[in-house]
Design an enzyme around this catalytic site. Structure first.
Site, PDB file in Angstrom:
ATOM      1  N   ASN A  93       0.877  -1.178   0.000  1.00 55.76           N
ATOM      2  CA  ASN A  93       0.000   0.000   0.000  1.00 55.76           C
ATOM      3  C   ASN A  93       0.913   1.226   0.000  1.00 55.76           C
ATOM      4  O   ASN A  93       1.546   1.525   1.005  1.00 55.76           O
ATOM      5  CB  ASN A  93      -0.879  -0.045   1.263  1.00 55.76           C
ATOM      6  CG  ASN A  93      -1.639   1.244   1.494  1.00 55.76           C
ATOM      7  OD1 ASN A  93      -1.709   2.107   0.613  1.00 55.76           O
ATOM      8  ND2 ASN A  93      -2.214   1.376   2.679  1.00 55.76           N
ATOM      9  N   TRP A  94       0.957   1.896  -1.130  1.00 56.79           N
ATOM     10  CA  TRP A  94       1.874   3.049  -1.258  1.00 56.79           C
ATOM     11  C   TRP A  94       1.340   4.308  -0.572  1.00 56.79           C
ATOM     12  O   TRP A  94       2.029   5.301  -0.476  1.00 56.79           O
ATOM     13  CB  TRP A  94       2.149   3.334  -2.738  1.00 56.79           C
ATOM     14  CG  TRP A  94       3.326   2.562  -3.265  1.00 56.79           C
ATOM     15  CD1 TRP A  94       3.888   1.448  -2.705  1.00 56.79           C
ATOM     16  CD2 TRP A  94       4.082   2.855  -4.441  1.00 56.79           C
ATOM     17  NE1 TRP A  94       4.956   1.044  -3.465  1.00 56.79           N
ATOM     18  CE2 TRP A  94       5.093   1.881  -4.534  1.00 56.79           C
ATOM     19  CE3 TRP A  94       4.003   3.839  -5.438  1.00 56.79           C
ATOM     20  CZ2 TRP A  94       6.031   1.871  -5.575  1.00 56.79           C
ATOM     21  CZ3 TRP A  94       4.921   3.830  -6.482  1.00 56.79           C
ATOM     22  CH2 TRP A  94       5.930   2.857  -6.543  1.00 56.79           C
ATOM     23  N   LYS A  95       0.074   4.279  -0.168  1.00 56.20           N
ATOM     24  CA  LYS A  95      -0.548   5.476   0.435  1.00 56.20           C
ATOM     25  C   LYS A  95      -0.324   6.673  -0.499  1.00 56.20           C
ATOM     26  O   LYS A  95      -0.364   6.480  -1.716  1.00 56.20           O
ATOM     27  CB  LYS A  95       0.008   5.690   1.840  1.00 56.20           C
ATOM     28  CG  LYS A  95      -0.065   4.403   2.660  1.00 56.20           C
ATOM     29  CD  LYS A  95       0.158   4.571   4.120  1.00 56.20           C
ATOM     30  CE  LYS A  95       0.028   3.209   4.795  1.00 56.20           C
ATOM     31  NZ  LYS A  95       0.109   3.258   6.225  1.00 56.20           N
ATOM     32  N   HIS A  97      -9.359   1.112   5.253  1.00 51.47           N
ATOM     33  CA  HIS A  97      -8.050   1.295   5.899  1.00 51.47           C
ATOM     34  C   HIS A  97      -8.204   2.257   7.080  1.00 51.47           C
ATOM     35  O   HIS A  97      -9.012   3.194   7.015  1.00 51.47           O
ATOM     36  CB  HIS A  97      -7.041   1.855   4.893  1.00 51.47           C
ATOM     37  CG  HIS A  97      -5.643   1.857   5.431  1.00 51.47           C
ATOM     38  ND1 HIS A  97      -5.198   2.831   6.278  1.00 51.47           N
ATOM     39  CD2 HIS A  97      -4.622   0.981   5.290  1.00 51.47           C
ATOM     40  CE1 HIS A  97      -3.945   2.556   6.623  1.00 51.47           C
ATOM     41  NE2 HIS A  97      -3.564   1.440   6.031  1.00 51.47           N
ATOM     42  N   GLU A 117      -6.545   4.676   8.064  1.00 55.19           N
ATOM     43  CA  GLU A 117      -6.362   6.103   7.748  1.00 55.19           C
ATOM     44  C   GLU A 117      -7.629   6.686   7.130  1.00 55.19           C
ATOM     45  O   GLU A 117      -7.936   7.865   7.330  1.00 55.19           O
ATOM     46  CB  GLU A 117      -5.133   6.276   6.832  1.00 55.19           C
ATOM     47  CG  GLU A 117      -3.849   6.106   7.629  1.00 55.19           C
ATOM     48  CD  GLU A 117      -2.676   5.513   6.868  1.00 55.19           C
ATOM     49  OE1 GLU A 117      -2.677   5.540   5.628  1.00 55.19           O
ATOM     50  OE2 GLU A 117      -1.746   5.021   7.545  1.00 55.19           O
ATOM     51  N   GLU A 124      -5.151  -4.972  10.852  1.00 51.51           N
ATOM     52  CA  GLU A 124      -4.105  -3.970  11.020  1.00 51.51           C
ATOM     53  C   GLU A 124      -4.349  -3.192  12.316  1.00 51.51           C
ATOM     54  O   GLU A 124      -5.172  -2.255  12.329  1.00 51.51           O
ATOM     55  CB  GLU A 124      -4.121  -2.991   9.847  1.00 51.51           C
ATOM     56  CG  GLU A 124      -3.900  -3.638   8.505  1.00 51.51           C
ATOM     57  CD  GLU A 124      -3.341  -2.637   7.497  1.00 51.51           C
ATOM     58  OE1 GLU A 124      -2.206  -2.834   7.051  1.00 51.51           O
ATOM     59  OE2 GLU A 124      -4.023  -1.657   7.187  1.00 51.51           O
ATOM     60  N   GLY A 143       2.780   2.115  10.642  1.00 50.00           N
ATOM     61  CA  GLY A 143       3.780   3.161  10.451  1.00 50.00           C
ATOM     62  C   GLY A 143       4.542   3.547  11.704  1.00 50.00           C
ATOM     63  O   GLY A 143       5.220   4.572  11.732  1.00 50.00           O
ATOM     64  N   SER A 181       3.610  -2.306  10.273  1.00 46.47           N
ATOM     65  CA  SER A 181       5.062  -2.384  10.499  1.00 46.47           C
ATOM     66  C   SER A 181       5.670  -3.737  10.110  1.00 46.47           C
ATOM     67  O   SER A 181       6.622  -4.191  10.742  1.00 46.47           O
ATOM     68  CB  SER A 181       5.404  -2.026  11.945  1.00 46.47           C
ATOM     69  OG  SER A 181       5.059  -0.663  12.201  1.00 46.47           O
ATOM     70  N   GLY A 201       5.011   1.189   4.513  1.00 45.66           N
ATOM     71  CA  GLY A 201       6.351   1.757   4.315  1.00 45.66           C
ATOM     72  C   GLY A 201       7.324   0.854   3.569  1.00 45.66           C
ATOM     73  O   GLY A 201       7.996   1.301   2.617  1.00 45.66           O
TER      74      GLY A 201
END
Ligand code: PGA
Length: 251
Positions: free
Chosen positions: A11-13, A95, A97, A165, A171, A209, A231
């Protein structure tokens, strides 16, 4: 088709450019193929045509979100049908976020998963507890509530994936203990068996992570069928190394 032993999704966000994607696939494509491991990437929506152009056969292309409606006056949003039209097979929904920054409820996440399903995409439905919820001993209750609210009652033949998650692990470099991951995944598996038997063996991904250094111990756990990686997915070599760690553990 035989299910992969291990599914590793990046997931590149809100990161990456066309040049980054090109470089990513130059590195990725130089690696030997890993039997039983399925890789995929979810970059920002405008990069999806580039992703599809670079992705080798069998590589999963995905979006990071979709709207719950098939089309309409929703400025700035992307429909599941468009993701499908561009060549995606999957899309992340719910997600943390999005749940936090965009106030997405379980009901909305479910509607998005249904929209993805109707468009022929396989949604990756995300759930996870906050640190306060974990410290209050409420993790399994919170996950159960999110599952109940976010997973559609039935889905098309492509089904879905579920990503566990923990919000506090995303992160941060922190991860739950292996025991905690095992307990969460077992509870999620049991929930699916009891409540959504029609969905079959839904692959359960762990996210938060994950990196090459901890991938092997996490991916070897019972009921962990892969990883959703933020990440560490920005570097092809890292995502590949995570998949290589997963390939060491035939089911
Ligand atoms: P992280 O993100 O790997 O950077 O912790 C995971 C995610 O948000 O999917």
């Amino acid at each position: 088709m035989q299910a992969p032993l291990c599914t590793i999704i990046g997931n590149w966000k809100m990161n990456g450019t066309q040049a980054d994607l090109k470089e990513w696939f130059a590195t990725y494509s130089a690696q030997p193929e890993l039997k039983g491991v399925s890789f995929g990437l979810c970059p920002p929506a405008p990069l999806i045509p580039s992703l599809v152009a670079h992705a080798p056969q069998g590589f999963l292309c995905g979006g990071q979100d979709c709207h719950s409606e098939a089309k309409g006056a929703f400025t700035g949003d992307t429909s599941a049908a468009l993701l499908k039209d561009l060549g995606c097979q999957t899309v992340i929904v719910g997600h943390s976020e999005r749940r936090t920054d965009h106030k997405e409820s379980d009901a909305l996440v479910k509607a998005k998963a249904q929209a993805a399903d109707q468009a022929g995409l396989r949604p990756i439905i995300c759930i996870g507890e906050t640190l306060a919820e974990r410290e209050a001993g409420k993790t399994i209750d919170v996950l159960t509530t999110q599952l109940q609210g976010s997973v559609p009652d039935s889905m098309g033949p492509q089904g879905c994936l579920l990503a566990y998650e923990p919000v506090w692990a995303i992160g941060t470099g922190k991860t739950p203990t292996l025991q905690e991951i095992t307990e969460a995944h077992q509870a999620i598996r049991q929930w699916f068996q009891a409540n959504r038997p029609g969905l079959g063996d839904v692959p359960l991904l762990y996210g938060g992570s994950v990196k090459p250094e901890n991938a092997q111990e996490i991916l070897s756990l019972m009921n962990v069928d892969g990883a959703l990686v933020g990440g560490a997915s920005l570097q092809a070599a890292s995502l590949y190394a995570i998949g290589a760690a997963g390939a060491l553990h035939p089911a």
